[in-house]
Design a protein around this motif. Structure first.
Motif, PDB file in Angstrom:
ATOM      1  N   GLN A  77       0.845  -1.190   0.000  1.00 33.90           N
ATOM      2  CA  GLN A  77       0.000   0.000   0.000  1.00 33.90           C
ATOM      3  C   GLN A  77       0.881   1.241   0.000  1.00 33.90           C
ATOM      4  N   LEU A  78       0.260   2.371  -0.220  1.00 26.06           N
ATOM      5  CA  LEU A  78       1.033   3.617  -0.211  1.00 26.06           C
ATOM      6  C   LEU A  78       1.142   4.171   1.203  1.00 26.06           C
ATOM      7  N   PHE A  79       1.199   3.298   2.164  1.00 26.39           N
ATOM      8  CA  PHE A  79       1.533   3.659   3.535  1.00 26.39           C
ATOM      9  C   PHE A  79       2.223   2.445   4.145  1.00 26.39           C
ATOM     10  N   THR A 136     -11.278  13.796   5.202  1.00 24.42           N
ATOM     11  CA  THR A 136     -11.138  12.400   5.648  1.00 24.42           C
ATOM     12  C   THR A 136     -10.058  11.639   4.899  1.00 24.42           C
ATOM     13  N   GLY A 137      -9.574  12.176   3.796  1.00 22.60           N
ATOM     14  CA  GLY A 137      -8.557  11.467   3.025  1.00 22.60           C
ATOM     15  C   GLY A 137      -8.301  12.172   1.709  1.00 22.60           C
ATOM     16  N   GLY A 138      -7.463  11.547   0.888  1.00 26.27           N
ATOM     17  CA  GLY A 138      -7.107  12.133  -0.404  1.00 26.27           C
ATOM     18  C   GLY A 138      -8.286  12.182  -1.363  1.00 26.27           C
ATOM     19  N   SER A 139      -9.155  11.196  -1.281  1.00 23.77           N
ATOM     20  CA  SER A 139     -10.331  11.192  -2.164  1.00 23.77           C
ATOM     21  C   SER A 139     -11.222  12.384  -1.843  1.00 23.77           C
ATOM     22  N   MET A 140     -11.426  12.605  -0.554  1.00 22.65           N
ATOM     23  CA  MET A 140     -12.240  13.745  -0.112  1.00 22.65           C
ATOM     24  C   MET A 140     -11.546  15.071  -0.446  1.00 22.65           C
ATOM     25  N   SER A 174      -4.277   9.266 -12.998  1.00 22.18           N
ATOM     26  CA  SER A 174      -4.691   9.901 -11.741  1.00 22.18           C
ATOM     27  C   SER A 174      -5.510   8.932 -10.884  1.00 22.18           C
ATOM     28  N   HIS A 175      -5.842   9.385  -9.699  1.00 26.54           N
ATOM     29  CA  HIS A 175      -6.572   8.539  -8.745  1.00 26.54           C
ATOM     30  C   HIS A 175      -8.033   8.345  -9.164  1.00 26.54           C
ATOM     31  N   TYR A 176      -8.572   7.169  -8.900  1.00 29.61           N
ATOM     32  CA  TYR A 176      -9.925   6.852  -9.382  1.00 29.61           C
ATOM     33  C   TYR A 176     -11.014   7.706  -8.746  1.00 29.61           C
ATOM     34  N   SER A 227      -4.233  17.693 -11.132  1.00 29.26           N
ATOM     35  CA  SER A 227      -2.912  17.156 -11.460  1.00 29.26           C
ATOM     36  C   SER A 227      -2.441  16.273 -10.309  1.00 29.26           C
ATOM     37  N   THR A 228      -1.475  15.420 -10.586  1.00 31.00           N
ATOM     38  CA  THR A 228      -1.043  14.461  -9.564  1.00 31.00           C
ATOM     39  C   THR A 228       0.431  14.638  -9.223  1.00 31.00           C
ATOM     40  N   ALA A 229       0.716  14.667  -7.920  1.00 31.01           N
ATOM     41  CA  ALA A 229       2.101  14.659  -7.445  1.00 31.01           C
ATOM     42  C   ALA A 229       2.336  13.289  -6.822  1.00 31.01           C
ATOM     43  N   GLY A 230       2.806  12.368  -7.638  1.00 35.19           N
ATOM     44  CA  GLY A 230       2.969  10.984  -7.203  1.00 35.19           C
ATOM     45  C   GLY A 230       1.776  10.165  -7.684  1.00 35.19           C
ATOM     46  N   THR A 231       1.832   9.698  -8.924  1.00 35.47           N
ATOM     47  CA  THR A 231       0.714   8.896  -9.438  1.00 35.47           C
ATOM     48  C   THR A 231       0.713   7.537  -8.751  1.00 35.47           C
ATOM     49  N   THR A 232      -0.463   6.936  -8.696  1.00 35.23           N
ATOM     50  CA  THR A 232      -0.644   5.735  -7.887  1.00 35.23           C
ATOM     51  C   THR A 232       0.231   4.572  -8.349  1.00 35.23           C
ATOM     52  N   VAL A 233       0.483   4.458  -9.631  1.00 28.84           N
ATOM     53  CA  VAL A 233       1.283   3.315 -10.082  1.00 28.84           C
ATOM     54  C   VAL A 233       2.773   3.670 -10.174  1.00 28.84           C
ATOM     55  N   VAL A 256      -3.517  20.303  -7.069  1.00 31.24           N
ATOM     56  CA  VAL A 256      -2.416  19.331  -7.055  1.00 31.24           C
ATOM     57  C   VAL A 256      -2.782  18.229  -6.063  1.00 31.24           C
ATOM     58  N   ASP A 257      -3.024  17.034  -6.593  1.00 35.80           N
ATOM     59  CA  ASP A 257      -3.326  15.890  -5.726  1.00 35.80           C
ATOM     60  C   ASP A 257      -1.994  15.247  -5.320  1.00 35.80           C
ATOM     61  N   GLY A 258      -1.543  15.649  -4.146  1.00 35.92           N
ATOM     62  CA  GLY A 258      -0.287  15.105  -3.623  1.00 35.92           C
ATOM     63  C   GLY A 258      -0.520  14.098  -2.513  1.00 35.92           C
ATOM     64  N   ALA A 259      -1.653  13.402  -2.569  1.00 38.45           N
ATOM     65  CA  ALA A 259      -1.978  12.432  -1.503  1.00 38.45           C
ATOM     66  C   ALA A 259      -0.785  11.499  -1.276  1.00 38.45           C
ATOM     67  N   TYR A 260      -0.223  11.009  -2.363  1.00 42.49           N
ATOM     68  CA  TYR A 260       0.891  10.069  -2.247  1.00 42.49           C
ATOM     69  C   TYR A 260       2.206  10.819  -1.933  1.00 42.49           C
ATOM     70  N   CYS A 261       2.601  11.744  -2.796  1.00 43.81           N
ATOM     71  CA  CYS A 261       3.958  12.298  -2.666  1.00 43.81           C
ATOM     72  C   CYS A 261       4.020  13.809  -2.466  1.00 43.81           C
ATOM     73  N   PHE A 285      -2.094  16.797   0.522  1.00 43.78           N
ATOM     74  CA  PHE A 285      -1.169  15.684   0.790  1.00 43.78           C
ATOM     75  C   PHE A 285      -1.672  14.867   1.972  1.00 43.78           C
ATOM     76  N   ASN A 286      -1.280  13.596   1.971  1.00 45.37           N
ATOM     77  CA  ASN A 286      -1.653  12.694   3.062  1.00 45.37           C
ATOM     78  C   ASN A 286      -0.434  12.481   3.945  1.00 45.37           C
ATOM     79  N   ALA A 287      -0.491  12.973   5.174  1.00 45.44           N
ATOM     80  CA  ALA A 287       0.624  12.699   6.092  1.00 45.44           C
ATOM     81  C   ALA A 287       0.658  11.218   6.458  1.00 45.44           C
ATOM     82  N   HIS A 288      -0.444  10.501   6.235  1.00 44.62           N
ATOM     83  CA  HIS A 288      -0.429   9.061   6.556  1.00 44.62           C
ATOM     84  C   HIS A 288       0.237   8.238   5.466  1.00 44.62           C
ATOM     85  N   LYS A 289       0.644   8.871   4.387  1.00 45.25           N
ATOM     86  CA  LYS A 289       1.412   8.136   3.376  1.00 45.25           C
ATOM     87  C   LYS A 289       2.909   8.388   3.625  1.00 45.25           C
ATOM     88  N   MET A 290       3.501   9.377   2.963  1.00 41.68           N
ATOM     89  CA  MET A 290       4.970   9.533   3.098  1.00 41.68           C
ATOM     90  C   MET A 290       5.441   9.815   4.525  1.00 41.68           C
TER      91      MET A 290
HETATM   92  C1  LIG Z   1      -3.989   7.516  -1.914  1.00 39.42           C
HETATM   93  C2  LIG Z   1      -4.343   8.475  -2.971  1.00 39.42           C
HETATM   94  C3  LIG Z   1      -5.588   9.102  -2.976  1.00 39.42           C
HETATM   95  C4  LIG Z   1      -6.679   8.694  -2.037  1.00 39.42           C
HETATM   96  O1  LIG Z   1      -6.402   9.038  -0.739  1.00 39.42           O
HETATM   97  P1  LIG Z   1      -7.295   8.384   0.423  1.00 39.42           P
HETATM   98  O2  LIG Z   1      -6.775   9.051   1.641  1.00 39.42           O
HETATM   99  O3  LIG Z   1      -6.997   6.918   0.375  1.00 39.42           O
HETATM  100  O4  LIG Z   1      -8.715   8.682   0.114  1.00 39.42           O
HETATM  101  C5  LIG Z   1      -5.838  10.075  -3.904  1.00 39.42           C
HETATM  102  N1  LIG Z   1      -4.910  10.414  -4.807  1.00 39.42           N
HETATM  103  C6  LIG Z   1      -3.695   9.823  -4.845  1.00 39.42           C
HETATM  104  C7  LIG Z   1      -2.712  10.256  -5.874  1.00 39.42           C
HETATM  105  C8  LIG Z   1      -3.376   8.825  -3.929  1.00 39.42           C
HETATM  106  O5  LIG Z   1      -2.184   8.227  -3.971  1.00 39.42           O
END
Ligand SMILES: *Cc1c(COP(=O)(O)O)cnc(C)c1O
Length: 460
Positions: A77-79, A136-140, A174-176, A227-233, A256-261, A285-290
């Motif tokens: 997972q990305l965490f 609540t998360g990157g999707s939100m 990008s993220h689904y 746009s994405t900063a750190g694509t999921t794949v 800028v969707d930096g959830a991952y990076c 950005f998600n602090a619960h990832k990087m």
């Molecule tokens: C993980 C991720 C998300 C989703 O984040 P959640 O906190 O799981 O909802 C969105 N965009 C990217 C690029 C991600 O890596």
């Protein structure tokens, strides 16, 4: 009450011991087949209370059987991993049990959340008019960005609904959540344009502009680029500077969707990957990832805080009775009652400083370099990903990635996932766990190679 709580916390400490010992001796949990779950563990809820001893045992069994995401053999997972100081903060948040909507109920926790947002906005390069919130998360976060883009285009949509055909843009990588969010917002899934990426997995700006022009000619109204900063794949970074040029030209919201990076904002060495980010309208950005805090800890920053309140504030006399809007964070959040996700990030940041966060981020890139070097020096491997990414994508001895990852999981060897880019499918190995050392990374390859040696049928 106090004495029961103390006893419960004592039990908690005993269970912590059990879990840590278990992780040290068995980094991958024994897998229970899904169809056997209810026959293997006693998950039933019954009329009568459970006696102490049996209760302890069932908790222990559940802990031991739960997939272990913090060990050095979890890469799925990305965490991953654990930051102790963040866990401390999260446990305190549970104990305090505030809700983040008002100063009256959250007190200093409001200042803690705002300090994180202030410092993060500074790192992105947003000015004094910026602010943000903890969704609540990157999707939100993506959803909130889209809503602000929609309302910025036309505030009356909040009242009247969407009357025009609006179009939004993101890359194929990008993220689904982008598709779901288009559906929630009334824009519609059919109006999301998925722009091609280049060989490195980055959105191609000229293709974006061409699509915008086509849509305008067809009578659509473009409003938003995600746009994405750190694509999921591949873990690729879209070229924000070039996308900002286009967004300014056509007056589109740039998120800028930096959830991952997105946490590379903490790294002087790697921040260049986000060049132009200060020109975006929002950044998450998600602090619960990087950064390795417990789930979830997601932050959205907004360059102009009016956009945040335009889309998310609602008067509620029963709730907002004191202290003013700047201290009543419910005025700019999606939820009403909101968990305190800020404290765990703050206890970590406070303990290690911004330098410590930088080290966490840089270490992950260093570990990815170790993995890539190993792969490049070994002719049994083929590398599909690129430098400047903490996702390392590869195939080993031409083995089908799906087959290999599933076998590794089912045999409880190591937990790692697979992904695809273009026509290629491969193992996606992520170096997101900053607790790992270079030896842990090399150990992963060894464990996998030994497994393949013992299972020649995989090569068929
Ligand atoms: C993980 C991720 C998300 C989703 O984040 P959640 O906190 O799981 O909802 C969105 N965009 C990217 C690029 C991600 O890596």
């Amino acid at each position: 009450m106090t004495s029961t709580l103390k006893a419960d916390l004592e039990l908690f400490n005993q269970l912590v011991e059990v879990l840590l010992n278990e992780e040290a001796t068995k980094p991958v949990a024994e897998r229970i087949k899904a169809e056997e779950l209810y026959n293997t563990l006693d998950l039933s809820l019954n009329e009568s209370p459970m006696l102490d001893q049996a209760y302890k045992e069932v908790l222990r069994d559940v802990l031991i059987a739960t997939p272990k995401t913090a060990t050095n053999l979890f890469f799925n997972q990305l965490f991953g991993g654990r930051q102790g100081k963040a866990i401390l903060g999260d446990l305190l948040a549970v104990l305090l049990n505030n809700s983040m909507y008002t100063y009256k109920v959250a007190g200093p926790q409001v200042g803690i959340e705002q300090e994180i947002i202030r410092k993060s906005c500074d790192l992105v390069g947003y000015g004094a008019g910026s602010n943000g919130t903890f969704p609540t998360g990157g999707s939100m976060s993506n959803y909130m960005a889209l809503m602000m883009a929609r309302d910025k285009y036309d505030l009356s949509i909040r009242t009247n609904g969407v009357m025009k055909r609006l179009t939004v843009y993101t890359s194929k990588e990008s993220h689904y959540s982008n598709a779901k969010n288009a559906s929630f917002s009334g824009i519609g899934r059919a109006n999301v344009r998925y722009i091609d990426s280049d060989h490195y997995g980055r959105m191609i700006p000229s293709k974006l502009e061409a699509q915008i022009k086509t849509d305008i000619a067809d009578g659509c109204t473009p409003i938003y680029v995600n746009s994405t900063a750190g694509t999921t794949v591949l873990g690729a970074f879209d070229p924000i500077e070039d996308l900002a040029d286009i967004c300014e030209k056509y007056k589109l919201w740039l998120h800028v969707d930096g959830a991952y990076c997105g946490a590379v904002i903490f790294s002087e060495k790697n921040r260049h990957l986000l060049k132009g980010m200060e020109r975006s309208n929002s950044f998450s950005f998600n602090a619960h990832k990087m950064l390795g805090t417990p789930l979830t800890c997601s932050i959205i920053l907004v360059k102009d805080k009016t956009d945040l309140s335009n889309s998310f504030s609602n008067d509620a006399e029963y709730l907002y009775q004191t202290d003013g809007d700047d201290f009543n964070l419910g005025k700019t959040s999606f939820q009403c009652g909101r968990r305190n996700d800020a404290l765990k990030f703050w206890t970590l940041w406070k303990a290690v400083g911004s330098t410590g966060l930088k080290n966490i981020v840089d270490h992950q890139f260093d570990l990815a370099d170790v993995a890539r070097a190993y792969i490049r020096n070994n002719s049994d491997y083929k590398l599909y990903s690129f430098d400047d990414s903490i996702s390392v994508c590869f195939n080993y001895k031409g083995i089908d990635a799906n087959k290999l990852c599933t076998a590794l999981y089912e045999e409880q060897v190591t937990v790692v996932g697979f992904g695809a880019f273009g026509d290629d499918e491969f193992v996606r190995f992520v170096t997101i766990n900053a607790n790992n050392s270079p030896e842990d990374i090399l150990n992963f390859f060894k464990v996998m190679e030994d497994f393949v040696d013992k299972h020649p049928e995989l090569l068929a």
